[in-house]
Write a protein that holds these residues in place. Structure first.
Motif, mmCIF file in Angstrom:
data_model
loop_
_atom_site.group_PDB
_atom_site.id
_atom_site.type_symbol
_atom_site.label_atom_id
_atom_site.label_comp_id
_atom_site.label_asym_id
_atom_site.label_seq_id
_atom_site.Cartn_x
_atom_site.Cartn_y
_atom_site.Cartn_z
ATOM 1 N N PRO A 137 3.402 27.442 -4.910
ATOM 2 C CA PRO A 137 3.850 28.491 -5.837
ATOM 3 C C PRO A 137 2.877 29.663 -5.935
ATOM 4 N N LYS A 138 1.598 29.418 -5.724
ATOM 5 C CA LYS A 138 0.621 30.508 -5.850
ATOM 6 C C LYS A 138 0.736 31.530 -4.724
ATOM 7 N N TYR A 182 4.531 35.770 -0.068
ATOM 8 C CA TYR A 182 5.683 35.446 0.781
ATOM 9 C C TYR A 182 6.813 36.448 0.552
ATOM 10 N N SER A 183 7.120 36.739 -0.705
ATOM 11 C CA SER A 183 8.213 37.669 -1.003
ATOM 12 C C SER A 183 7.905 39.070 -0.480
ATOM 13 N N GLN A 184 6.650 39.453 -0.476
ATOM 14 C CA GLN A 184 6.273 40.764 0.058
ATOM 15 C C GLN A 184 6.540 40.843 1.556
ATOM 16 N N VAL A 185 6.269 39.743 2.264
ATOM 17 C CA VAL A 185 6.574 39.690 3.695
ATOM 18 C C VAL A 185 8.083 39.804 3.907
ATOM 19 N N ILE A 211 19.084 31.844 0.007
ATOM 20 C CA ILE A 211 17.948 30.980 -0.317
ATOM 21 C C ILE A 211 18.465 29.644 -0.828
ATOM 22 N N ALA A 212 17.937 28.555 -0.274
ATOM 23 C CA ALA A 212 18.206 27.215 -0.802
ATOM 24 C C ALA A 212 17.017 26.821 -1.670
ATOM 25 N N ALA A 213 17.259 26.610 -2.950
ATOM 26 C CA ALA A 213 16.181 26.346 -3.906
ATOM 27 C C ALA A 213 16.340 24.964 -4.523
ATOM 28 N N ASP A 245 12.463 32.232 -11.161
ATOM 29 C CA ASP A 245 11.467 32.482 -10.117
ATOM 30 C C ASP A 245 11.998 33.476 -9.097
ATOM 31 N N ILE A 246 13.246 33.278 -8.670
ATOM 32 C CA ILE A 246 13.839 34.161 -7.663
ATOM 33 C C ILE A 246 14.036 35.567 -8.231
#
Length: 254
Positions: free
Chosen positions: A170-171, A176-179, A192-194, A213-214
């Motif tokens: 999670p940290k 990751y989202s920026q990529v 996304i599968a969460a 979170d998403i």
């Protein structure tokens, strides 16, 4: 948001059960500084991969028309792809596939399992390797996901995140989202599968990923719609979870 009723729940496909974690795994997965890449490479090397599916993901198959949206020969990205059979299924439909993972073993097994001829080349600056099918329709980058960018393959018309966001610590989600955001083309369809469960009982991986979170990661850029929900409880009972659901979200740039 769509609130899916209990009657929509289904089994996501054929999985092996998640084994009980070793003491070493418990320590490393709870340690914020643990070697995440080394952990997943070891999972592949020791064939401890109950998350791998031998069939196309049930939700991707169900919502494939929405995901592809009538487009031909689009470019689809698979983050932390492993040897996902969905890549071959979509390549066979004429689409161009790009995947990224740290486990070279996964790529070797993918091309062998799918009976595909492939080439391997070293990337510049010793950043990893590129595994590519002979016809060029499937390109798999063995490298650090956080070093991947649009400089490699441009932006993508679709992204299927099945097991990526939930696999990372999670940290590192913001990184990751920026990529991922850099890789979204204006017409990108991002699924996304969460995994969602009580994190006080089990701490992952797969990690608990809520809709909040998403929203926090992508809500500034994308609309977010819940489109499916799968019951994964039988797979995780041995880890003390009575309920765990795989919730599928569909994102588009606003």
């Amino acid at each position: 948001m769509n609130n899916l009723g209990a009657d929509t729940l289904k089994s996501p496909g054929k999985f092996n059960k998640e084994p009980n974690m070793t003491e070493s795994e418990k320590k490393t997965t709870s340690d914020g500084e643990f070697d995440e890449h080394g952990y997943w490479i070891n999972r592949w090397t020791t064939k401890n991969i109950p998350f791998h599916q031998e069939e196309m993901h049930v939700s991707l198959e169900k919502h494939l028309d929405k995901f592809i949206d009538g487009r031909n020969g689009i470019k689809i990205f698979f983050p932390f792809c492993g040897k996902c059979v969905d890549m071959k299924k979509l390549a066979d439909k004429g689409h161009n596939i790009v995947g990224v993972d740290v486990a070279e073993q996964a790529f070797q097994e993918f091309f062998t399992d799918q009976n595909l001829e492939y080439t391997v080349e070293e990337l510049k600056d010793n950043t990893g390797k590129l595994f590519a099918s002979k016809d060029g329709k499937i390109k798999l980058y063995c490298m650090n996901m956080f070093k991947f960018s649009k400089d490699f393959e441009g932006q993508f018309n679709a992204i299927w995140d099945r097991g990526a966001l939930e696999a990372i610590s999670p940290k590192t989600r913001i990184r990751y989202s920026q990529v991922i955001k850099e890789l979204l083309s204006p017409d990108c369809h991002y699924m996304i599968a969460a995994m969602q469960y009580d994190p006080s009982i089990f701490q992952g991986p797969p990690h608990n990923v809520t809709e909040e979170d998403i929203q926090n990661l992508y809500g500034d850029m994308c609309s977010i719609e819940e489109i499916d929900k799968n019951d994964n409880s039988p797979r995780f009972k041995e880890r003390g979870l009575e309920e765990i659901f795989e919730v599928i979200y569909f994102l588009k740039i606003k």
